[in-house]
Scaffold this motif. Structure first.
Motif, PDB file in Angstrom:
ATOM      1  N   LEU A  26       0.850  -1.179   0.000  1.00  0.00           N
ATOM      2  CA  LEU A  26       0.000   0.000   0.000  1.00  0.00           C
ATOM      3  C   LEU A  26       0.890   1.236   0.000  1.00  0.00           C
ATOM      4  CD1 LEU A  26      -2.991   1.006   0.335  1.00  0.00           C
ATOM      5  CD2 LEU A  26      -2.507   1.131   2.806  1.00  0.00           C
ATOM      6  N   SER A  27       0.656   2.136  -0.932  1.00  0.00           N
ATOM      7  CA  SER A  27       1.440   3.367  -0.980  1.00  0.00           C
ATOM      8  C   SER A  27       0.821   4.417  -0.064  1.00  0.00           C
ATOM      9  CB  SER A  27       1.505   3.909  -2.409  1.00  0.00           C
ATOM     10  OG  SER A  27       0.255   4.456  -2.789  1.00  0.00           O
ATOM     11  N   ALA A  85      -5.778   8.672   0.120  1.00  0.00           N
ATOM     12  CA  ALA A  85      -7.046   8.687  -0.609  1.00  0.00           C
ATOM     13  C   ALA A  85      -8.142   8.002   0.194  1.00  0.00           C
ATOM     14  CB  ALA A  85      -6.874   7.998  -1.960  1.00  0.00           C
ATOM     15  N   LEU A  86      -7.766   7.031   1.030  1.00  0.00           N
ATOM     16  CA  LEU A  86      -8.734   6.312   1.844  1.00  0.00           C
ATOM     17  C   LEU A  86      -9.042   7.032   3.147  1.00  0.00           C
ATOM     18  CD1 LEU A  86      -7.212   2.723   1.531  1.00  0.00           C
ATOM     19  CD2 LEU A  86      -9.421   3.421   0.608  1.00  0.00           C
ATOM     20  N   ASP A 107       0.159   7.456  -0.912  1.00  0.00           N
ATOM     21  CA  ASP A 107      -0.885   8.143  -1.682  1.00  0.00           C
ATOM     22  C   ASP A 107      -2.209   7.381  -1.607  1.00  0.00           C
ATOM     23  OD1 ASP A 107       0.859  10.120  -2.390  1.00  0.00           O
ATOM     24  OD2 ASP A 107       1.195   9.405  -4.430  1.00  0.00           O
ATOM     25  N   GLU A 108      -2.135   6.060  -1.712  1.00  0.00           N
ATOM     26  CA  GLU A 108      -3.350   5.249  -1.636  1.00  0.00           C
ATOM     27  C   GLU A 108      -3.995   5.356  -0.263  1.00  0.00           C
ATOM     28  OE1 GLU A 108      -2.350   1.642  -4.774  1.00  0.00           O
ATOM     29  OE2 GLU A 108      -1.436   1.618  -2.776  1.00  0.00           O
TER      30      GLU A 108
END
Length: 269
Positions: A71-72, A78-79, A74-75
């Motif tokens: 998992l980055s 976003a969550l 950035d990801e």
């Protein structure tokens, strides 16, 4: 309160226990190799705060050596929505409006250095063919970990030399009765600890070491000891970054928990 913890090592496992002990709900992600199934990422929506490990990143990804998924940051942002994210020394800012809090305070870093030094001593005691008392030891780097290690080694009767570059570090070493290594060969040392995260000991330097000399790499990748050269020369090299997560995860987790809760209670979140 509901907390979701991401990645990390056994410190994260113990940290989850700290939260649960005080009546909080916990979701875990990225620890399935440690026998703890990962929660669905959608559970982020049920969490009041999110916690990343210390250190928190492996490149652009959240550090998850015990996880099968990746998992980055950035990801994650976003969550996360407007949920606060607590991370250990992230070195970057939050994104998408995410509030990012660094729990790697000076107090935590000092305590972490002490735990790292203790773990390094345990390695030396178990792996060296000679006693630490009277041994010739070289410590590369004179930051938090290097200083803690030098003091502990000296208290056990080792003869400690420091490889340092900054004048402040040189003065500290002299005041604490340490020798100063200026190069010229490693043949006199029984053990070399490196805390510097850049190449310090290349093939030429390593080739001067005695066959019984133990090298302990404490710095994060790529470290300061040329691993390929050490293998070629047949030297004994133990790579041991992140020692508190291996030798004292319960204590390290308690330290992290206290810093997170202090931030949670005092910051405008």
């Amino acid at each position: 309160m509901q907390v979701m913890l991401f990645g990390g090592d056994m410190r994260t496992v113990r940290l989850a226990g700290c939260f649960e002990r005080d009546g909080n709900g916990v979701f875990l992600w990225g620890l399935d190799k440690a026998g703890l199934p990962s929660a669905e990422l959608g559970r982020v929506r049920d969490a009041d705060l999110l916690v990343l490990p210390y250190p928190c990143f492996d490149g652009e990804l959240i550090r998850a050596p015990f996880g099968t998924e990746r998992l980055s940051f950035d990801e994650l942002c976003a969550l996360a929505g407007d949920r606060p994210v607590f991370a250990g020394a992230p070195g970057i800012a939050g994104k998408n409006g995410v509030k990012l809090f660094d729990y790697a305070t000076e107090r935590l870093l000092a305590q972490n250095a002490r735990l790292t030094a203790e773990g390094a001593l345990a390695i030396a005691v178990n792996e060296m063919p000679v006693s630490l008392s009277g041994a010739e030891i070289l410590v590369s780097g004179c930051g938090r970990i290097g200083r803690e290690l030098a003091v502990m080694l000296g208290a056990l009767g080792a003869r400690v030399s420091i490889l340092a570059w900054r004048q402040e570090s040189i003065v500290w070493a002299q005041r604490h009765g340490c020798g100063l290594y200026r190069g010229g060969g490693l043949g006199s040392f029984d053990c070399v600890f490196n805390t510097v995260p850049r190449c310090v000991f290349d093939y030429g330097e390593l080739s001067s070491a005695g066959e019984d000399c133990l090298f302990v790499e404490l710095a994060s990748s790529p470290g300061g000891i040329d691993r390929a050269s050490a293998r070629t020369l047949g030297l004994r090299l133990i790579c041991a970054p992140g020692l508190p997560g291996k030798t004292a995860p319960a204590t390290a987790a308690e330290i992290i928990y206290k810093e997170i809760m202090t931030l949670w209670e005092t910051e405008e979140i």
